[in-house]
Scaffold this motif. Sequence first.
Motif, mmCIF file in Angstrom:
data_model
loop_
_atom_site.group_PDB
_atom_site.id
_atom_site.type_symbol
_atom_site.label_atom_id
_atom_site.label_comp_id
_atom_site.label_asym_id
_atom_site.label_seq_id
_atom_site.Cartn_x
_atom_site.Cartn_y
_atom_site.Cartn_z
ATOM 1 N N LYS A 147 34.910 -57.678 -26.633
ATOM 2 C CA LYS A 147 33.873 -58.089 -27.581
ATOM 3 C C LYS A 147 33.803 -57.125 -28.766
ATOM 4 C CE LYS A 147 30.933 -60.497 -24.299
ATOM 5 N NZ LYS A 147 29.647 -60.502 -23.595
ATOM 6 N N GLU A 148 33.958 -55.833 -28.501
ATOM 7 C CA GLU A 148 33.978 -54.858 -29.596
ATOM 8 C C GLU A 148 35.176 -55.089 -30.509
ATOM 9 O OE1 GLU A 148 33.851 -50.921 -28.008
ATOM 10 O OE2 GLU A 148 31.930 -51.242 -27.000
ATOM 11 N N ASP A 149 36.320 -55.426 -29.921
ATOM 12 C CA ASP A 149 37.505 -55.723 -30.731
ATOM 13 C C ASP A 149 37.305 -56.985 -31.571
ATOM 14 O OD1 ASP A 149 38.725 -53.530 -29.598
ATOM 15 O OD2 ASP A 149 39.771 -54.693 -28.061
ATOM 16 N N ILE A 150 36.615 -57.966 -31.003
ATOM 17 C CA ILE A 150 36.313 -59.188 -31.750
ATOM 18 C C ILE A 150 35.391 -58.876 -32.921
ATOM 19 C CG2 ILE A 150 35.113 -61.415 -31.641
ATOM 20 C CD1 ILE A 150 36.211 -61.706 -28.791
ATOM 21 N N LEU A 151 34.348 -58.087 -32.671
ATOM 22 C CA LEU A 151 33.428 -57.716 -33.743
ATOM 23 C C LEU A 151 34.136 -56.908 -34.820
ATOM 24 C CD1 LEU A 151 30.156 -56.806 -31.824
ATOM 25 C CD2 LEU A 151 30.494 -58.667 -33.436
ATOM 26 N N GLU A 152 35.053 -56.047 -34.415
ATOM 27 C CA GLU A 152 35.815 -55.259 -35.381
ATOM 28 C C GLU A 152 36.687 -56.156 -36.249
ATOM 29 O OE1 GLU A 152 39.616 -52.407 -35.006
ATOM 30 O OE2 GLU A 152 37.879 -51.802 -33.812
ATOM 31 N N SER A 153 37.285 -57.162 -35.638
ATOM 32 C CA SER A 153 38.142 -58.060 -36.419
ATOM 33 C C SER A 153 37.320 -58.952 -37.338
ATOM 34 C CB SER A 153 39.025 -58.891 -35.500
ATOM 35 O OG SER A 153 38.255 -59.763 -34.714
ATOM 36 N N ILE A 154 36.076 -59.264 -36.978
ATOM 37 C CA ILE A 154 35.213 -60.077 -37.846
ATOM 38 C C ILE A 154 34.614 -59.222 -38.950
ATOM 39 C CG2 ILE A 154 33.071 -61.403 -37.939
ATOM 40 C CD1 ILE A 154 33.668 -62.342 -35.101
ATOM 41 N N ALA A 173 39.811 -56.887 -41.995
ATOM 42 C CA ALA A 173 40.730 -57.962 -41.619
ATOM 43 C C ALA A 173 40.109 -59.317 -41.940
ATOM 44 C CB ALA A 173 41.037 -57.865 -40.126
ATOM 45 N N ILE A 174 40.935 -60.321 -42.036
ATOM 46 C CA ILE A 174 40.451 -61.635 -42.437
ATOM 47 C C ILE A 174 40.537 -62.635 -41.285
ATOM 48 C CG2 ILE A 174 40.937 -61.378 -44.888
ATOM 49 C CD1 ILE A 174 43.590 -62.854 -44.354
ATOM 50 N N TYR A 175 40.280 -62.195 -40.066
ATOM 51 C CA TYR A 175 40.353 -63.062 -38.900
ATOM 52 C C TYR A 175 38.963 -63.627 -38.635
ATOM 53 C CZ TYR A 175 44.517 -60.257 -38.504
ATOM 54 O OH TYR A 175 45.680 -59.611 -38.769
ATOM 55 N N TYR A 176 38.798 -64.935 -38.745
ATOM 56 C CA TYR A 176 37.482 -65.535 -38.578
ATOM 57 C C TYR A 176 37.420 -66.537 -37.444
ATOM 58 C CZ TYR A 176 36.286 -63.425 -43.012
ATOM 59 O OH TYR A 176 36.058 -62.543 -44.014
ATOM 60 N N GLY A 177 38.349 -67.477 -37.354
ATOM 61 C CA GLY A 177 38.319 -68.489 -36.320
ATOM 62 C C GLY A 177 38.738 -67.925 -34.974
ATOM 63 N N TYR A 178 38.307 -68.609 -33.904
ATOM 64 C CA TYR A 178 38.618 -68.091 -32.575
ATOM 65 C C TYR A 178 40.114 -68.142 -32.290
ATOM 66 C CZ TYR A 178 38.935 -72.924 -30.872
ATOM 67 O OH TYR A 178 39.291 -74.233 -30.672
ATOM 68 N N CYS A 218 33.130 -65.530 -28.289
ATOM 69 C CA CYS A 218 32.577 -65.593 -29.645
ATOM 70 C C CYS A 218 31.226 -66.299 -29.652
ATOM 71 C CB CYS A 218 33.545 -66.302 -30.581
ATOM 72 S SG CYS A 218 34.976 -65.318 -31.034
ATOM 73 N N LYS A 219 31.033 -67.270 -28.772
ATOM 74 C CA LYS A 219 29.741 -67.954 -28.698
ATOM 75 C C LYS A 219 28.644 -67.024 -28.217
ATOM 76 C CE LYS A 219 29.878 -71.667 -26.274
ATOM 77 N NZ LYS A 219 29.987 -72.968 -25.598
ATOM 78 N N LYS A 220 28.995 -66.056 -27.355
ATOM 79 C CA LYS A 220 28.010 -65.111 -26.832
ATOM 80 C C LYS A 220 27.653 -64.026 -27.839
ATOM 81 C CE LYS A 220 29.284 -65.669 -22.009
ATOM 82 N NZ LYS A 220 29.844 -65.011 -20.832
ATOM 83 N N ILE A 221 28.572 -63.730 -28.750
ATOM 84 C CA ILE A 221 28.336 -62.673 -29.737
ATOM 85 C C ILE A 221 27.467 -63.214 -30.853
ATOM 86 C CG2 ILE A 221 29.430 -61.177 -31.440
ATOM 87 C CD1 ILE A 221 31.893 -61.126 -29.672
#
Length: 104
Positions: free
Chosen positions: A32-39, A43-48, A72-75
């Motif tokens: 989840k931290e890596d997902i938040l970092e990428s959002i 970086a330009i990573y937005y979609g799942y 991503c739904k939980k974040i």
Amino acid sequence: MEGRPKYRPKGGKLRGYYLNKNGKKICDDEIKEDILESIDGDAIYYGYRKIAYHLRRKYMLVINQNKVYRMCKKIKVKRTLASNRTVTGSNQLWKMDIKYGYIQ
């Protein structure tokens, strides 16, 4: 199959963690931290789907798009409309999104 590590234990699914390609356990909270970092990061990573690709490529995780979608739904990402303005009525703040499409 000798060369492949076991990604799923017998009789059930993994809960609370995923494995990387080396077989090391990665906790869901770290993912989840890596997902938040990428959002949030540069970086330009937005979609799942793009985030799942990014996680597979950068962190070498063995993870599918459905798991990334559920995470991503939980974040909850705080999206502020106007962080430095006080809007008290209509037509005081406008926002635009410009997208370009190139056709050859």
